[in-house]
Structures are given as structure tokens and as C-alpha cells.
Design a protein around this motif. Structure first.
Motif, PDB file in Angstrom:
ATOM      1  N   LEU A  96      22.081 -17.106  19.357  1.00 28.73           N
ATOM      2  CA  LEU A  96      22.417 -16.011  20.133  1.00 28.73           C
ATOM      3  C   LEU A  96      23.443 -15.310  19.188  1.00 28.73           C
ATOM      4  O   LEU A  96      23.547 -14.027  19.124  1.00 28.73           O
ATOM      5  CB  LEU A  96      22.926 -16.271  21.432  1.00 28.73           C
ATOM      6  N   LYS A  97      24.868 -16.035  18.754  1.00 30.74           N
ATOM      7  CA  LYS A  97      25.789 -15.389  18.131  1.00 30.74           C
ATOM      8  C   LYS A  97      25.331 -14.868  16.698  1.00 30.74           C
ATOM      9  O   LYS A  97      25.517 -13.921  16.066  1.00 30.74           O
ATOM     10  CB  LYS A  97      26.765 -16.502  17.832  1.00 30.74           C
ATOM     11  N   LEU A  98      24.205 -15.602  16.041  1.00 36.42           N
ATOM     12  CA  LEU A  98      23.648 -14.982  14.814  1.00 36.42           C
ATOM     13  C   LEU A  98      22.925 -13.928  15.069  1.00 36.42           C
ATOM     14  O   LEU A  98      22.808 -12.970  14.181  1.00 36.42           O
ATOM     15  CB  LEU A  98      22.511 -16.194  14.271  1.00 36.42           C
ATOM     16  N   LEU A  99      22.330 -13.847  16.199  1.00 38.21           N
ATOM     17  CA  LEU A  99      21.263 -12.493  16.540  1.00 38.21           C
ATOM     18  C   LEU A  99      22.303 -11.284  16.766  1.00 38.21           C
ATOM     19  O   LEU A  99      22.057 -10.147  16.487  1.00 38.21           O
ATOM     20  CB  LEU A  99      20.530 -12.634  17.809  1.00 38.21           C
ATOM     21  N   VAL A 100      23.378 -11.635  17.373  1.00 35.15           N
ATOM     22  CA  VAL A 100      24.755 -10.540  17.582  1.00 35.15           C
ATOM     23  C   VAL A 100      25.031 -10.112  16.025  1.00 35.15           C
ATOM     24  O   VAL A 100      25.133  -8.941  15.879  1.00 35.15           O
ATOM     25  CB  VAL A 100      25.583 -10.981  18.271  1.00 35.15           C
ATOM     26  N   ASN A 101      25.334 -11.107  15.253  1.00 36.55           N
ATOM     27  CA  ASN A 101      25.903 -10.878  13.869  1.00 36.55           C
ATOM     28  C   ASN A 101      24.998  -9.953  13.114  1.00 36.55           C
ATOM     29  O   ASN A 101      25.387  -9.389  12.216  1.00 36.55           O
ATOM     30  CB  ASN A 101      26.368 -12.042  13.415  1.00 36.55           C
TER      31      ASN A 101
ATOM     32  N   LYS B 241      22.899 -25.293  20.460  1.00 37.47           N
ATOM     33  CA  LYS B 241      22.154 -24.801  19.432  1.00 37.47           C
ATOM     34  C   LYS B 241      21.618 -23.198  20.148  1.00 37.47           C
ATOM     35  O   LYS B 241      21.973 -22.497  18.908  1.00 37.47           O
ATOM     36  CB  LYS B 241      20.922 -25.424  18.994  1.00 37.47           C
ATOM     37  N   THR B 242      21.540 -23.093  21.042  1.00 35.89           N
ATOM     38  CA  THR B 242      20.825 -21.762  21.421  1.00 35.89           C
ATOM     39  C   THR B 242      22.075 -20.809  21.368  1.00 35.89           C
ATOM     40  O   THR B 242      22.108 -19.497  21.117  1.00 35.89           O
ATOM     41  CB  THR B 242      20.349 -21.831  23.027  1.00 35.89           C
ATOM     42  N   ASP B 243      23.329 -21.172  21.825  1.00 36.72           N
ATOM     43  CA  ASP B 243      24.686 -20.439  21.978  1.00 36.72           C
ATOM     44  C   ASP B 243      24.933 -19.935  20.444  1.00 36.72           C
ATOM     45  O   ASP B 243      25.159 -18.814  20.064  1.00 36.72           O
ATOM     46  CB  ASP B 243      25.802 -21.214  22.396  1.00 36.72           C
TER      47      ASP B 243
ATOM     48  N   ILE C 221      15.406 -22.055  10.710  1.00 37.28           N
ATOM     49  CA  ILE C 221      14.888 -20.811  10.743  1.00 37.28           C
ATOM     50  C   ILE C 221      13.924 -20.937  11.752  1.00 37.28           C
ATOM     51  O   ILE C 221      13.734 -19.621  12.501  1.00 37.28           O
ATOM     52  CB  ILE C 221      14.522 -20.369   9.483  1.00 37.28           C
ATOM     53  N   LEU C 222      13.142 -21.913  11.782  1.00 36.23           N
ATOM     54  CA  LEU C 222      12.208 -21.995  12.987  1.00 36.23           C
ATOM     55  C   LEU C 222      12.734 -22.008  14.385  1.00 36.23           C
ATOM     56  O   LEU C 222      12.000 -21.264  15.313  1.00 36.23           O
ATOM     57  CB  LEU C 222      11.226 -23.163  12.902  1.00 36.23           C
ATOM     58  N   GLU C 223      13.794 -22.485  14.628  1.00 30.07           N
ATOM     59  CA  GLU C 223      14.532 -22.546  15.786  1.00 30.07           C
ATOM     60  C   GLU C 223      14.941 -21.070  16.144  1.00 30.07           C
ATOM     61  O   GLU C 223      14.987 -20.640  17.193  1.00 30.07           O
ATOM     62  CB  GLU C 223      15.334 -23.622  15.674  1.00 30.07           C
ATOM     63  N   VAL C 224      15.368 -20.426  15.127  1.00 28.75           N
ATOM     64  CA  VAL C 224      15.990 -19.129  15.185  1.00 28.75           C
ATOM     65  C   VAL C 224      14.889 -18.256  15.845  1.00 28.75           C
ATOM     66  O   VAL C 224      15.210 -17.176  16.783  1.00 28.75           O
ATOM     67  CB  VAL C 224      16.662 -18.491  14.151  1.00 28.75           C
ATOM     68  N   LYS C 225      13.704 -18.261  15.150  1.00 25.79           N
ATOM     69  CA  LYS C 225      12.620 -17.630  15.349  1.00 25.79           C
ATOM     70  C   LYS C 225      12.134 -17.688  17.054  1.00 25.79           C
ATOM     71  O   LYS C 225      11.855 -16.840  17.619  1.00 25.79           O
ATOM     72  CB  LYS C 225      11.417 -17.631  14.187  1.00 25.79           C
ATOM     73  N   ALA C 226      12.290 -19.051  17.391  1.00 23.71           N
ATOM     74  CA  ALA C 226      11.617 -19.331  18.719  1.00 23.71           C
ATOM     75  C   ALA C 226      12.574 -18.609  19.756  1.00 23.71           C
ATOM     76  O   ALA C 226      12.326 -17.989  20.729  1.00 23.71           O
ATOM     77  CB  ALA C 226      11.828 -20.757  18.695  1.00 23.71           C
ATOM     78  N   VAL C 227      14.030 -18.948  19.511  1.00 19.19           N
ATOM     79  CA  VAL C 227      14.713 -18.244  20.486  1.00 19.19           C
ATOM     80  C   VAL C 227      14.564 -17.001  20.385  1.00 19.19           C
ATOM     81  O   VAL C 227      14.697 -15.943  21.640  1.00 19.19           O
ATOM     82  CB  VAL C 227      16.373 -18.790  20.220  1.00 19.19           C
ATOM     83  N   HIS C 228      14.464 -16.226  19.183  1.00 22.74           N
ATOM     84  CA  HIS C 228      14.711 -14.796  19.337  1.00 22.74           C
ATOM     85  C   HIS C 228      13.342 -14.259  19.918  1.00 22.74           C
ATOM     86  O   HIS C 228      13.296 -13.315  20.657  1.00 22.74           O
ATOM     87  CB  HIS C 228      14.619 -14.358  17.745  1.00 22.74           C
ATOM     88  N   GLN C 229      12.282 -14.986  19.597  1.00 20.32           N
ATOM     89  CA  GLN C 229      10.828 -14.315  20.488  1.00 20.32           C
ATOM     90  C   GLN C 229      10.873 -14.453  21.785  1.00 20.32           C
ATOM     91  O   GLN C 229      10.678 -13.598  22.604  1.00 20.32           O
ATOM     92  CB  GLN C 229       9.735 -15.243  19.808  1.00 20.32           C
TER      93      GLN C 229
ATOM     94  N   LEU D 204      13.464 -14.739  23.715  1.00 17.31           N
ATOM     95  CA  LEU D 204      14.563 -13.737  24.464  1.00 17.31           C
ATOM     96  C   LEU D 204      13.722 -12.533  24.838  1.00 17.31           C
ATOM     97  O   LEU D 204      13.913 -11.862  25.993  1.00 17.31           O
ATOM     98  CB  LEU D 204      15.645 -13.328  23.334  1.00 17.31           C
ATOM     99  N   TYR D 205      12.865 -11.901  23.897  1.00 21.49           N
ATOM    100  CA  TYR D 205      11.930 -10.633  24.320  1.00 21.49           C
ATOM    101  C   TYR D 205      11.196 -10.908  25.305  1.00 21.49           C
ATOM    102  O   TYR D 205      10.927 -10.369  26.429  1.00 21.49           O
ATOM    103  CB  TYR D 205      11.559 -10.106  23.034  1.00 21.49           C
TER     104      TYR D 205
END
Length: 631
Positions: free
Chosen positions: A398-403, A393-395, A350-358, A360-361
Motif C-alpha cells: 500500500l505504501k508503494l501504491l501511495v509512493n 507485506k500488504t502494508d 511484483i505478482l503480489e503487488v499486482k494482486a493487492v492493487h487489483q 483494492l479496486y
């Protein structure tokens, strides 16, 4: 009076009869009842909603998860002279209003829409104004968090029940067990529906799993023996090209396909394979949508797929003409190890998901609380490099953020090249006169596309090539030369990614709202990979029995044609020496592997008899280490 389904089938699809249970599903929908249809890959799901929609007055709304899938279905319907539209990515309010006017007054029969789009109040209002005859939910397993591709936005499709309470629903999927089917029914509030299930058992499809070190050698054996259209699935873009080159070098006509190719390259590869100019195609799992080729006789998995669902969908592309076909999987211990490692390395925290999400903006300089309603051009590799993120992992993140409806992404968003003539009539004609190689090409170009001197026009290089009688590669080369001569502006197909933010920037707060579901999704992803490895390594239970059990289906008898069933049959060794001698008379010289493949008997059993024949001076080994009859 309503047109009969059979007449529609004959007029638009040129078929004379339905497959089981298509007719029953269509009848149910035409009686305005809700339906759930579970039909394996190749079972003809689309016809089950397209035909009743054509039989009734009004428009059918099709909810679909992928932009590429929607575009593919819209394209296929248009080829049959059926009006269908989708809402282009990045459409503004005025464009959406215009599109809905076109649907309302232009006799459009199908509107393809993503579940995320349904959340827009404007689109909800516009849907209310349409005469809707049916709502079809494609890939309906996405509704369930137990499905292999859960998309939370699918949970909100039920808004259509509130907007259009009397319109029938049909939910369609190729992969679902009892738990997923119950989830679909409950979430869509289908209280009085019928469920239609077609067995996953394919009596003409032989699942064969081989543990083998020399995969390339086995490919040559297979294609020497089997002359049918084939798909080979691999796990990297590079490998598609390497295998195609290897097979071509060995005189097996092959092409390759992956998501990194331009639209034109994909179309050329697809057409070469469909027409059997190159009957073998090596592809990543990007190759799947829109495949309507009944005589595929062989699907080979050169690398392990990530789940049982993917394996069943991909092998299911073989044998749709009901002829005997094969799903062959080649693996070794290293493949198992790499799959396990890849599963571990590709599942983010979840920490990695948060990092990529942040980031991206941050990458697009979007401030906290801000939502920019525009579409950005996104260079994925540059993004990963800038923030030192792992590509794989980033790919997945990003698919999770789309989903989860946080962003929208579309690859190759400029799917058509554009052209404008900037030279005068005199300069372009003068160039044509002085360069005879261009004369016919320029004439075809100007005849095909009117208005090139006034506006930037969308063009199709593939279509131009056919009209000019040259290759599409030559068309692109010609256009680039005209551009260098400052006679035209030419923009080829843009293969980068378009990205749209759907939620304002709130960093951790956004991800925290979905963290429980994300953890569940990632846990299931890992479990599915583990289950598939168990399937591959279990050579005691019939392959079909294992697959049917996974989808909550029981079958008393075994298939009789998979590698396990064939291995369990008692080998008639009594006549094996005479079979080997007859084979060597015909083929002159063969290795033990080749004899094993041609007789369909495991190599260790062949070797025993070869040693006996050698000791009896019936056969000999030549200097190439192959067996031949004693001279």
C-alpha cells in the motif's frame, strides 16, 4: 526594505544566532540562487527556507511527501503566528479554488503541497496566479531511486521550474550520499546552485552497540545510572505498552506512543514526555515528526531499525543541546535472525503487488477503466482478512501504491471530534441542575463553543479538559453520557484510514508501468537492511567512522566515545580491585553486571578481578548471588 534574517529569527523563534551553515544557506536563497542543503537530523533545515520566505514578499511553496509531516509543520508555524496552509485530502475543485483565494488575499506565507497534487492542471494554474517567492523541496532524497525512500512523484516536481522559471529552489534532506545529491541536482535542473553540507559527525553523541541477552535488565541499569529525557524505539505497538508498564513497575516514569493511538492519546503522551512528567517515552518509528526537545540525552534502540538512514535519524534526536548524549542499540543473535527473516518475508514480488492493487479496486467495487473521485473509509485489517493477505507485506505494498501516485491514504482523517446539542435549552440546563457533577462541565462547554444548538461544531477534548479542570478521559466520558441521554450527538476522533484512488482501474497495466522502479526500490530496501546488520556486528571499526563512510564522508580520527573506541582503549587493570572495593563500600551489594555498568568496563574483565578478590577473602557472595564486602 527587507527585514534582516536575525530579526526574523529573534521575533518568531526567540533565538539570537544561527547554527552553521544556516546563515550561509539563507543568504544564498535571499540572493535568488538555487541551493541544496544536506543537514543531519536536528540541523535546523526548516529555518533555512522559512526565514528567507518570511523576509520576502509573497508565498513559499513547500513540497513535502507526507500528509502528517505537512500538518505538523503547518501547526508549528501557526503556533508562531505565521499563516500556513495545506490542501486537505479529498478537496473538490470549488474547495481548492477557495483555498487559493485565501492564499492570494489572506497574507498566507506558506503553502504545503504533496508532489502528487502538483500533477493537477487546476493546481498548476492556480500556482501561476500566486506571487511565489521560493520553492522548498523537503525530504529531497525522495527524488532519487538510490535514496532510502524513493517516490516517483518527486521526479515531476520540476514542472514548477517550467511554471515559475525565475523563482529560486531549495532542496533539503537529512540523508543523502554523493549519488543521491547528483540525482537531486540533475532532476530539478539546478544548473547554477550551491550545495551546503554539514558533517554527519556528532562529537557529543556516543554510539554504543551492545550484544546482550537480558535487555530488560540492561534498561534498568541504564535508567538507574542515567537520569535524562529518553526515547526507546521498538518495532511493535504492543511492545511500546509492555515496556512502559515494565519501567513504570520499576519506578521509572514512562509513557508510550504509536500510530494506533487516538489523536488525544498521542497528544497526552507527547505532552507528558515534553514536560518531563514522564521523561521516558517508548515508541515505534511513528514517533519522530515535530520533536523539538533539545535535552534528550538518550535514544535506545530495543529492536533493530530497518536501515542506516533510519538509525541515524532516530539517534540524531539525542543531544541537540550539544551536551554529551548516547545512542544505545541492544541486540542479540535472535534479533539478527528475525531481522533477516522479516526482510525476506516483507519484500513482496511484483505478482503480489499486482494482486493487492487489483483487490483494492475490487474491495470498493470499482469497474475496469473507472475512476471514482471520492474518498473512501478503509478498514485495512478487514481488507487483509477478506483476501487472506499478509498484514506486513500488504502494508508495504500500500505504501508503494501511495509512493507511485496510484492511491492517496490518510490515517485519522477525522482529526477533530464533532458535537451538536440536540436537546432543548431547557433539557440541557435541567440535566445540569439535577446532576451536580456535570454543572461546571456543561457551563464550560456552552461558553467555549458557540452555536452548538444550531450546528455540528468541531471540538478539542484536550482543550476542554484544561478549561474545565478535569482530565481529557473524563471529558470523553462526560460527552458519551450526554450522548446516551440523547442531549448531544458526539462523534469522537475517527482513527480509520481514508483512501482516494488517483488513477482509473487498469489492473496489471498500471503496475507494469512502474515494475522496473518497484523492483529497484525493493532490491535497495533489502540491501539497506543487510548493510545495517553489517554495521551492528562490526565491532572492530569506530561506529562514527562506519556511519560517515556510508554517507561518503571521511574522517581521519576516531570518535573516542563509541563502544568500539572504548573497547579498544587499554583498560587500566592495576587499580581495578580498589575501584571494585570502593564501589561495594558505597553500594553495599552489586551483581557483576551492575559493577560492569557502573565502571563502564566489560563484564569478563570485571569477573577476573572478582574471582581474585573472592580468593583473597576481600569480598563474598550473598544468597542473592550479589557481591559484597567480607563482613
Amino acid at each position: 526594505m527587507m527585514i534582516s534574517p536575525e530579526k526574523i529569527l529573534a521575533e518568531y523563534w526567540k533565538f539570537t544566532s544561527f547554527r552553521v551553515p544556516q546563515k550561509e544557506i539563507i543568504t544564498c536563497v535571499l540572493e535568488n540562487k538555487d541551493a541544496i542543503a544536506l543537514l543531519p537530523t536536528g540541523g535546523g533545515k526548516s529555518i533555512c527556507f522559512q526565514i528567507p520566505a518570511l523576509a520576502k514578499k509573497g508565498v513559499c511553496i513547500v513540497v513535502s511527501p507526507l500528509i502528517a509531516l505537512m500538518q505538523d509543520q503547518v501547526s508549528n508555524l501557526k503556533k508562531r503566528n505565521i499563516k500556513a496552509v495545506t490542501i486537505p485530502s479529498g478537496s473538490n475543485q470549488n474547495e481548492i479554488v477557495t483555498l487559493f483565494d485565501q492564499i492570494k488575499f489572506g497574507k498566507v506565507k506558506f503553502l504545503y503541497i504533496s508532489p502528487e497534487r502538483l500533477q493537477s492542471p487546476l493546481i498548476q494554474q492556480k500556482i501561476k496566479e500566486l506571487d511565489v517567492n521560493l520553492i522548498a523541496i523537503d525530504e529531497a532524497h525522495c527524488i532519487s531511486e538510490w535514496g532510502h525512500d524513493f517516490r516517483p512523484s518527486y521526479r515531476n516536481i520540476k514542472i514548477l521550474k517550467e511554471i515559475l522559471p525565475v523563482v529560486p529552489f531549495i532542496a533539503l534532506t537529512a540523508t543523502a550520499n554523493k549519488k543521491v545529491l547528483a540525482d537531486i541536482s540533475n532532476n530539478l535542473q539546478l544548473s547554477n546552485h550551491q550545495t551546503f553540507k554539514k558533517s554527519f559527525f556528532r562529537e557529543n553523541l556516543a554510539y554504543q552497540v551492545f550484544k546482550i541477552e537480558d535487555k530488560l535488565g540492561r534498561l534498568l541499569q541504564i535508567f538507574t545510572k542515567t537520569k535524562v529525557p529518553a526515547i526507546i524505539y521498538v518495532n511493535s505497538r504492543k511492545k511500546t505498552e509492555e515496556l512502559a508498564n515494565f519501567l513504570n513497575a520499576n519506578n521509572f516514569k514512562s509513557t508510550f506512543y504509536h500510530a494506533g493511538l487516538s489523536t488525544l492519546e498521542k497528544q497526552t503522551a507527547f505532552n507528558d514526555w515534553m514536560t518531563e512528567k514522564k521523561p521516558i517515552i517508548i515508541a515505534t518509528n511513528a514517533f519522530g515528526m515535530g520533536i523539538d526537545k533539545p535535552n534528550v540525552g538518550l535514544v535506545i534502540h530495543y529492536n533493530l531499525p530497518s536501515s542506516t538512514e533510519n538509525y541515524v535519524q532516530e539517534t540524531g534526536r539525542a543531544g541537540r543541546n550539544e551536551e554529551k548524549s548516547f545512542g544505545v542499540l541492544l541486540y542479540n543473535e535472535n534479533d539478527i535472525y528475525l531481522q533477516q527473516q522479516q526482510t525476506e518475508n516483507s519484500i513482496p514480488s511484483i505478482l503480489e503487488v499486482k494482486a493487492v492493487h487489483q483487490k483494492l479496486y475490487q474491495f470498493f467495487r470499482i469497474a475496469n477503466g473507472e475512476l471514482l473521485e471520492e474518498t473512501f473509509s478503509f478498514n485495512f485489517l478487514e481488507f487483509c482478512k477478506k483476501y487472506n493477505f499478509q498484514v506486513l507485506k500488504t502494508d508495504i505494498i500500500l505504501k508503494l501504491l501511495v509512493n507511485y501516485g496510484i492511491i492517496e491514504m490518510n490515517t485519522s482523517f477525522n482529526k477533530r471530534a464533532t458535537l451538536k446539542v440536540i436537546g432543548t435549552h431547557y433539557t440541557i440546563l435541567n440535566f445540569s441542575k439535577n446532576n451536580s457533577a456535570f454543572k461546571n462541565f456543561i457551563n464550560v462547554l456552552l461558553r467555549t463553543y458557540g452555536g452548538l444548538f444550531e450546528d455540528e461544531i468541531k471540538i478539542d477534548e484536550f482543550f476542554l479538559a484544561k478549561k474545565a479542570g478535569i482530565t481529557s478521559t473524563q471529558v470523553i466520558k462526560n460527552l458519551k453520557i450526554l450522548k446516551e441521554q440523547h442531549l448531544v450527538t458526539y462523534t469522537p476522533v475517527n482513527g480509520t484510514i481514508s483512501l482516494t484512488f488517483l488513477l482509473p482501474r487498469e489492473d496489471d497495466k498500471t503496475i507494469n508501468r512502474f515494475s522496473k522502479e518497484i523492483k529497484q526500490f525493493l532490491y535497495l530496501k533489502k540491501e539497506k537492511a543487510i548493510h545495517f546488520i553489517k554495521f551492528v556486528t562490526n565491532n572492530k571499526v569506530c561506529r562514527s567512522t562506519q556511519l560517515l563512510s556510508y554517507f561518503d564522508e571521511e574522517k581521519e580520527s576516531t570518535c573516542g566515545i563509541c563502544d568500539v573506541c572504548i573497547g579498544n582503549k587499554k583498560i587500566d587493570t592495576k587499580h581495578l580491585p580498589s575501584k571494585i572495593i570502593a564501589l561495594l563500600k558505597e553500594k553495599r551489594e552489586l551483581s557483576s553486571k551492575e559493577i560492569s555498568s557502573l565502571l563502564n568496563i566489560i563484564e569478563k574483565d570485571i569477573l577476573i578481578h572478582l574471582h581474585v578478590l573472592l580468593s583473597e577473602d576481600e569480598i563474598a557472595i550473598n544468597n542473592q548471588n550479589k557481591f559484597q564486602l567480607k563482613i
